[in-house]
Design a protein around this motif. Structure first.
Motif, short mmCIF file in Angstrom:
data_model
loop_
_atom_site.label_atom_id
_atom_site.label_comp_id
_atom_site.label_asym_id
_atom_site.label_seq_id
_atom_site.Cartn_x
_atom_site.Cartn_y
_atom_site.Cartn_z
N VAL A 375 29.11 -29.65 -36.43
CA VAL A 375 27.98 -30.77 -36.62
C VAL A 375 28.71 -31.97 -35.64
CG1 VAL A 375 28.02 -32.90 -38.45
CG2 VAL A 375 28.12 -30.31 -39.08
N HIS A 376 29.82 -31.80 -35.52
CA HIS A 376 30.40 -33.08 -34.38
C HIS A 376 29.79 -32.88 -32.92
CE1 HIS A 376 33.04 -35.69 -31.75
NE2 HIS A 376 33.21 -34.57 -31.22
N ASN A 377 29.67 -31.47 -32.48
CA ASN A 377 29.33 -31.20 -31.00
C ASN A 377 27.73 -31.39 -31.08
OD1 ASN A 377 31.21 -30.32 -29.71
ND2 ASN A 377 31.33 -28.22 -30.49
N THR A 378 26.86 -31.10 -32.39
CA THR A 378 25.55 -31.44 -32.33
C THR A 378 25.18 -32.89 -32.24
OG1 THR A 378 25.22 -29.35 -33.86
CG2 THR A 378 23.32 -30.72 -33.68
N LEU A 379 25.76 -33.59 -33.03
CA LEU A 379 25.69 -35.08 -32.94
C LEU A 379 25.97 -35.64 -31.55
CD1 LEU A 379 26.92 -35.99 -36.68
CD2 LEU A 379 24.76 -35.54 -35.74
N VAL A 380 27.04 -35.18 -31.06
CA VAL A 380 27.34 -35.59 -29.56
C VAL A 380 26.43 -35.17 -28.67
CG1 VAL A 380 28.95 -35.36 -27.68
CG2 VAL A 380 29.93 -35.41 -29.96
N VAL A 510 31.09 -30.21 -26.73
CA VAL A 510 29.77 -30.41 -25.98
C VAL A 510 29.65 -31.82 -25.36
CG1 VAL A 510 27.18 -30.77 -26.36
CG2 VAL A 510 28.51 -28.84 -27.64
N LYS A 511 29.24 -31.96 -24.42
CA LYS A 511 29.02 -33.32 -23.33
C LYS A 511 28.06 -33.97 -24.17
CE LYS A 511 30.22 -31.24 -19.00
NZ LYS A 511 29.58 -31.10 -17.50
N MET A 520 21.95 -25.64 -23.26
CA MET A 520 22.59 -25.27 -24.48
C MET A 520 23.87 -24.52 -24.06
SD MET A 520 19.96 -25.01 -26.70
CE MET A 520 19.43 -26.66 -26.14
N PRO A 521 24.96 -25.52 -24.50
CA PRO A 521 26.22 -25.38 -23.73
C PRO A 521 26.98 -24.09 -24.45
CG PRO A 521 26.05 -27.06 -25.54
CD PRO A 521 24.82 -26.71 -25.42
N ARG A 526 22.55 -21.53 -27.85
CA ARG A 526 21.44 -20.93 -27.28
C ARG A 526 20.49 -20.12 -28.23
NH1 ARG A 526 25.47 -20.97 -23.11
NH2 ARG A 526 26.47 -19.19 -24.21
N LEU A 527 21.31 -19.53 -29.30
CA LEU A 527 20.74 -18.54 -30.20
C LEU A 527 19.88 -19.15 -31.29
CD1 LEU A 527 20.46 -15.54 -30.83
CD2 LEU A 527 22.41 -15.76 -32.13
#
Length: 541
Positions: A375-380, A510-511, A520-521, A526-527
């Protein structure tokens, strides 16, 4: 076994000896009673055991008792008291099942205001794989307060300054009235929040004046029509109560995601029925999914509607991560509608509940680390992280637990079982039976009465206070000014006998803006990212 004993067993099964002894005891005691007019109690005892043996050999439900009349009951007695024997005599300090004695003892000590110091060094194996620690600084800081807070809903009409440590969702009905009263009184005194759970706001939640996070589940308890559908007028009435500080839409919970639940009719007391808006003494059903929306876009609009009906209070949702494309679909719906929740609470699969099927408890849902990080990476990656605060729950007990969750993306933590221990819970794991020995998870008036509200409220306050003081000491040792500054670069994990890594190097991060830029880090993006659609929770081919 001696040969003579084997021969005897061939003629008369030894397993019947206790039953035979009961028969002989009955005859002897009866003779004494008739001849000397004494020992009547022994006659009754041996007669009862003799009849029990007859019953055992004639019943068809338990093979053990048919083969071992009378003495076979010892097996069921030992099985009945096995948890207590293990907990008090056999369990090691660090055996977690699901919480170790050391964890429970720490909560008890902090809740009572006793010393929580440990002599003679750590009991943990610092060389074992998975051991973690926080790096300290050569220049520790000095902080003025341990009252760490995070502002949720900034820019809304009624933002909320929340503690970084709050009471997780536990419903009235799952908990006793006295437990709810004590939790809310402690929260009021410590200025932190109590999540109502999906059982809605009861009179017990209102009595002590503590801050509430109102959880709205799929049953829409406290805001439902007679047919179980959402009632906006009832919602607005409750949501605008001054005590209610935030609105939390529950999608799923970690302990049994995707399951739903039923509170049996005999447990639906008038008080519970009043809080939930259901009929007394009738089964109270919590569906597995919501009826107010069917797509991610509709869900975002429903959240915006709840926020408007509440008068602009911070509104968000809680979920345990399941199919990644469903979470990605929600994220895409945020972009498509321009509507964002004020917060998201990620529930880990290690979370607890009053009762759940074993398969759900053990094998359904993503653990907290993986769910929170996704969740954190997606929002970032979508540049939405600054707009949305993240809470989390799942076996958070100590200050280090809080620090670790903040390091991998959370803004605050919730705890349910930690505060239950502070109430006096002894982990008897009888929550679903109604026979809770400490009055925490029962509706039995006599058992509930054992929980003394004023003293337990003090313990709730002290546990919260002591834990945040411990968190302050960790933050100072790390040379930081606020727990929010703890990052994955501060936490170290042992990976093998000769290898340790910072979580920043071990976990995938994620950046900012990466997903918006089309990058798609990681494999999960990617999937599954291409499979997600804002218009549906279903995966796109």
């Amino acid at each position: 076994m001696p040969s003579w004993l084997l021969k005897l067993n061939e003629q008369f099964p030894i397993r019947y000896m206790v039953w035979l002894a009961c028969g002989l005891g009955f005859l002897l005691s009866a003779f004494i009673w008739v001849g000397f007019h004494t020992g009547g109690a022994w006659v009754l005892l041996f007669l009862a055991l003799l009849l029990l043996g007859i019953r055992d050999t004639r019943q068809t439900q338990r093979s053990v008792l048919r083969n071992y009349p009378v003495i076979g009951h010892i097996r069921y007695l030992l099985e009945f008291i096995r948890p207590e024997i293990r907990q008090y005599f056999l369990e090691g300090d660090n055996d977690a099942a699901p919480f170790s004695r050391q964890q429970r003892s720490l909560v008890y000590q902090r809740a009572k205001g006793d010393s929580d110091k440990r002599p003679f060094g750590t009991q943990m194996d610092v060389g074992s794989q998975g051991y973690e620690w926080i790096n300290h600084s050569m220049q520790p800081t000095t902080l003025a307060t341990h009252d760490f807070r995070v502002l949720i809903g900034e820019g809304r009409a009624q933002p909320y300054s929340a503690s970084v440590f709050n009471i997780s969702a536990m419903s009235f009905g799952a908990l006793s009235a006295n437990a709810i009263l004590a939790l809310n009184a402690g929260a009021s005194r410590g200025r932190f929040a109590q999540d109502t759970g999906e059982g809605s706001i009861s009179r017990n939640h209102r009595q002590m004046g503590g801050d509430l996070i109102w959880e709205v589940g799929s049953g829409y308890f406290g805001c439902r029509n007679a047919d179980g559908s959402f009632d906006p007028e009832r919602f607005a009435e409750n949501a605008r109560l001054p005590q209610v500080k935030m609105i939390e839409l529950k999608l799923s919970q970690g302990a049994k995601p995707g399951h739903g639940g039923v509170l049996p009719g005999p447990k639906v007391t008038p008080e519970i029925a009043e809080a939930r808006g259901v009929e007394v003494w009738k089964d109270c059903i919590s569906p597995a999914s919501h009826s107010a929306f069917a797509t991610p876009v509709e869900m975002m609009r429903f959240i915006d509607r709840l926020r408007n009906l509440s008068g602009g209070k911070p509104t968000g949702f809680k979920l345990c991560i399941g199919h990644p494309w469903e979470w990605f679909a929600i994220a895409k719906a945020m972009l498509a509608t321009g509507i964002t929740p004020d917060f998201i609470v990620v529930d880990g699969a290690e979370g607890g509940t009053g009762a759940a099927p074993l398969e759900f408890t053990d094998h359904v849902g993503a653990p907290l680390q993986e769910g929170l990080l996704l969740v954190h990476n997606t929002l970032v990656g979508l540049k939405l992280r600054d707009k949305i605060k993240l809470g989390c729950a799942g076996k958070v007990i100590t200050a280090f637990d809080i620090a670790r969750m903040l390091a991998i993306g959370a803004d605050w933590c919730n705890s349910a079982r930690g505060f239950m221990f502070a109430l006096g819970c002894i982990q008897s794991q009888s929550c679903h039976t109604g026979h809770c020995p400490t009055g925490v998870t029962t509706q039995d008036p006599m058992r509930m009465k054992a929980l003394h509200v004023p003293s337990k409220a003090d313990r709730i306050f002290m546990y919260h206070e002591s834990t945040l003081k411990a968190l302050k000491e960790l933050v100072q040792a790390a040379g930081l000014s606020h727990p929010g500054a703890i990052s994955a670069s501060h936490i170290v994990r042992r990976c093998s006998d000769h290898s340790v890594k910072l979580l920043a190097n071990l976990l995938p991060f994620v950046k900012p803006g990466a997903l918006l830029a089309g990058e798609m880090p990681h494999e999960v993006f990617r999937l599954y990212w291409p499979m997600a659609r804002a218009e549906s929770f279903a995966a796109s081919p």
